[in-house]
Design a protein around this motif. Structure first.
Motif, PDB file in Angstrom:
ATOM      1  N   ILE A 173      -4.558  51.924  14.122  1.00 18.85           N
ATOM      2  CA  ILE A 173      -3.446  50.959  14.084  1.00 18.85           C
ATOM      3  C   ILE A 173      -2.143  51.601  14.557  1.00 18.85           C
ATOM      4  CG2 ILE A 173      -1.951  49.592  12.535  1.00 18.85           C
ATOM      5  CD1 ILE A 173      -4.394  48.676  11.036  1.00 18.85           C
ATOM      6  N   SER A 174      -1.918  52.865  14.195  1.00 15.86           N
ATOM      7  CA  SER A 174      -0.650  53.484  14.601  1.00 15.86           C
ATOM      8  C   SER A 174      -0.600  53.653  16.128  1.00 15.86           C
ATOM      9  CB  SER A 174      -0.398  54.794  13.857  1.00 15.86           C
ATOM     10  OG  SER A 174      -1.175  55.834  14.391  1.00 15.86           O
ATOM     11  N   LEU A 175      -1.733  53.928  16.762  1.00 15.94           N
ATOM     12  CA  LEU A 175      -1.762  53.997  18.233  1.00 15.94           C
ATOM     13  C   LEU A 175      -1.639  52.601  18.851  1.00 15.94           C
ATOM     14  CD1 LEU A 175      -4.646  56.627  18.685  1.00 15.94           C
ATOM     15  CD2 LEU A 175      -2.181  57.035  18.911  1.00 15.94           C
ATOM     16  N   LEU A 176      -2.364  51.659  18.243  1.00 13.74           N
ATOM     17  CA  LEU A 176      -2.351  50.277  18.738  1.00 13.74           C
ATOM     18  C   LEU A 176      -0.937  49.682  18.712  1.00 13.74           C
ATOM     19  CD1 LEU A 176      -4.223  47.796  19.540  1.00 13.74           C
ATOM     20  CD2 LEU A 176      -4.098  47.155  17.123  1.00 13.74           C
ATOM     21  N   TYR A 177      -0.239  49.875  17.579  1.00 11.43           N
ATOM     22  CA  TYR A 177       1.115  49.332  17.441  1.00 11.43           C
ATOM     23  C   TYR A 177       2.037  49.900  18.522  1.00 11.43           C
ATOM     24  CZ  TYR A 177       0.753  46.994  12.838  1.00 11.43           C
ATOM     25  OH  TYR A 177       0.470  46.142  11.804  1.00 11.43           O
ATOM     26  N   LYS A 178       1.926  51.213  18.732  1.00 11.14           N
ATOM     27  CA  LYS A 178       2.800  51.866  19.699  1.00 11.14           C
ATOM     28  C   LYS A 178       2.606  51.242  21.092  1.00 11.14           C
ATOM     29  CE  LYS A 178       5.279  55.647  20.969  1.00 11.14           C
ATOM     30  NZ  LYS A 178       6.333  56.323  20.234  1.00 11.14           N
ATOM     31  N   ILE A 179       1.352  51.073  21.472  1.00 14.18           N
ATOM     32  CA  ILE A 179       1.052  50.556  22.808  1.00 14.18           C
ATOM     33  C   ILE A 179       1.419  49.076  22.925  1.00 14.18           C
ATOM     34  CG2 ILE A 179      -0.830  50.069  24.435  1.00 14.18           C
ATOM     35  CD1 ILE A 179      -2.194  52.627  23.165  1.00 14.18           C
ATOM     36  N   MET A 180       1.056  48.296  21.926  1.00  9.99           N
ATOM     37  CA  MET A 180       1.333  46.855  21.998  1.00  9.99           C
ATOM     38  C   MET A 180       2.836  46.573  21.946  1.00  9.99           C
ATOM     39  SD  MET A 180      -1.925  45.097  20.012  1.00  9.99           S
ATOM     40  CE  MET A 180      -1.812  43.480  20.777  1.00  9.99           C
ATOM     41  N   LYS A 181       3.565  47.374  21.191  1.00  5.77           N
ATOM     42  CA  LYS A 181       5.024  47.188  21.159  1.00  5.77           C
ATOM     43  C   LYS A 181       5.623  47.529  22.525  1.00  5.77           C
ATOM     44  CE  LYS A 181       5.702  47.702  16.180  1.00  5.77           C
ATOM     45  NZ  LYS A 181       6.179  48.539  15.056  1.00  5.77           N
TER      46      LYS A 181
END
Ligand code: NAI
Ligand code: NA
Length: 396
Positions: free
Chosen positions: A287-295
């Motif tokens: 999730i921490s990687l996903l959030y960074k990329i999606m943001k």
């Protein structure tokens, strides 16, 4: 009293009533900003107090002017001891709904029980007559089976062999390796009993039997698929078996609803920080990687953005509901975009305690986690003395 977050591992023992109210108000404002949805008018939300269920209740009420009945299992406050966040969220939701002239009542109890189903039916009969949308959004570690009296516990384990991968402690930012032993057959069966579709079907049977389903009735349960890195512990693990069962139940339910031109759907949602997902190893790092990329891509969503899009772009467009090859609604489409997933696969290998500070969105994770309990909201005075004894208006 002055309420501060008190963390114990992956949970927070306190919740802030004013912060929870702010959370609900922010979600309401978001839904209103997106304009009217020509959606349901009488909605039952099972699991209505937090996460996707709360977002569904808010979207129904403030996007589509719906009357809502919310079922949940939350801890009321005691003098000097805060309620669970879902209690304060529901108090705030009802307050705002009533202010807007909308019907909103809640039932606090075990949704798996026959008693709570009966209480819900009685409330629908006396107040709404029928419902036209039923959201099923329970996330629970246990289920007391109403027929056998057996207490089943769900587990989050891989199937077949030990799973070893990276995870992060989001409090400290430390990346480490975890190993999870494979599930027994009993673990798998218990997880399916708790998180599979049996109870959803029992709800539909009970509501149908009581004759409270409107023509065209729709019911939706939430599922998750996710990427390859979490597959062994999620979709191909014990919880995945439960989700397979839940998804199969949607077809059985559609069959049960034939005479009403009704339909049972599963919606596959995006990975988000909730109390449930924080406890699953490996998921917080993902999730921490996903959030960074999606943001960075401008496509990040929280529960409310997801559910608003589910209603406005999938369910209530006046056109047939788009589904994948397995009949599922997909609002995890942006999470699963190949450019997003390709980047995560690459960053996954590069993630260490040292690099994650840059590569991942740990501060976004922590912020979302605090927000679940009503902490970390702008405009809330956390030094102020607040009343912890806030009540849900419809619960006596
Ligand atoms: P959550 O923990 O925020 O909400 C769970 C709700 O269930 C709360 O309203 C709680 O009061 C209620 N509940 C739990 N046990 C109950 C009981 N015995 N009786 C009555 N109410 C009870 O969970 P979240 O994350 O919103 O999950 C909802 C659904 O969405 C689950 O099926 C989950 O698997 C699914 N989902 C979650 C994703 C995530 O990343 N969090 C992603 C995709 C799907
Ligand atoms: Na929920």
């Amino acid at each position: 009293m002055v309420i501060e977050p008190r963390m114990r591992g992956f949970i927070c023992l306190t919740a802030h009533p004013v912060g929870c109210e702010q959370n609900v108000k922010n979600q309401i404002a978001y839904v209103k900003s997106k304009g009217a949805i020509h959606g349901p008018k009488r909605v039952l939300v099972i699991g209505a107090s937090t996460g996707f269920g709360l977002a569904s209740r808010i979207t129904s009420a403030f996007g589509s002017n719906a009357s809502t009945i919310g079922v949940f299992f939350e801890k009321p406050p005691m003098e000097g001891k805060t309620a669970s966040p879902g209690w304060y969220n529901s108090a705030a939701f009802e307050k705002e709904a009533h202010k807007a002239g909308l019907y909103a009542k809640s039932i606090n109890g075990d949704a798996f029980s026959k008693e709570v189903k009966q209480q819900t039916i009685d409330m629908i009969k006396s107040d709404l007559g029928q419902v036209d949308l039923i959201i099923y959004s329970l996330a629970s570690p246990v289920r007391l089976h109403p027929d056998t009296g057996v207490l089943h516990r769900s587990t989050l384990k891989p199937i077949g062999k030990t799973f070893t991968n990276k995870t992060v402690d989001f409090h400290t930012g430390k990346v480490s390796e975890v190993s999870i032993e494979p599930a027994t057959e009993e673990d798998i069966a218990n997880t399916v009993v708790v998180m599979g579709g049996e109870d959803w079907a029992m709800w539909i049977d009970a509501l149908k039997e009581a004759d409270v389903l409107a023509d065209g009735i729709t019911t939706i349960a939430y599922s998750y698929i996710g990427p390859e890195v979490t597959e062994a512990v999620y979709r191909k693990g014990t919880i995945g078996r439960a989700k397979d069962h839940l998804e199969a139940t949607a077809f059985e339910i559609t069959e049960k609803l034939k005479d009403y031109n009704g339909k049972g759907y599963v919606s596959v949602n995006k990975a988000l920080v909730t109390q449930a997902s924080s406890a699953i190893p490996v998921i917080p790092l993902y999730i921490s990687l996903l959030y960074k990329i999606m943001k960075a891509e401008g496509i990040h969503e929280g529960c409310i953005e997801q559910i608003q899009r589910l209603y406005a772009d999938r369910l209530y467009t006046g056109k047939p509901v788009p589904t994948d090859g397995e009949g599922r609604i997909r609002i995890d489409d942006w999470e699963m975009r190949s450019d997003v997933q390709d980047r995560i696969a690459k960053l996954w290998d590069e993630s260490t305690t040292e690099t994650l500070v840059e590569l991942g969105d740990l501060s976004g994770y922590k912020q979302d986690f605090l927000n679940l309990f009503g902490f970390g909201f702008d405009g809330v005075d956390y030094l102020a003395d607040v009343d912890e004894m806030v009540q849900v208006p419809s619960i006596k």
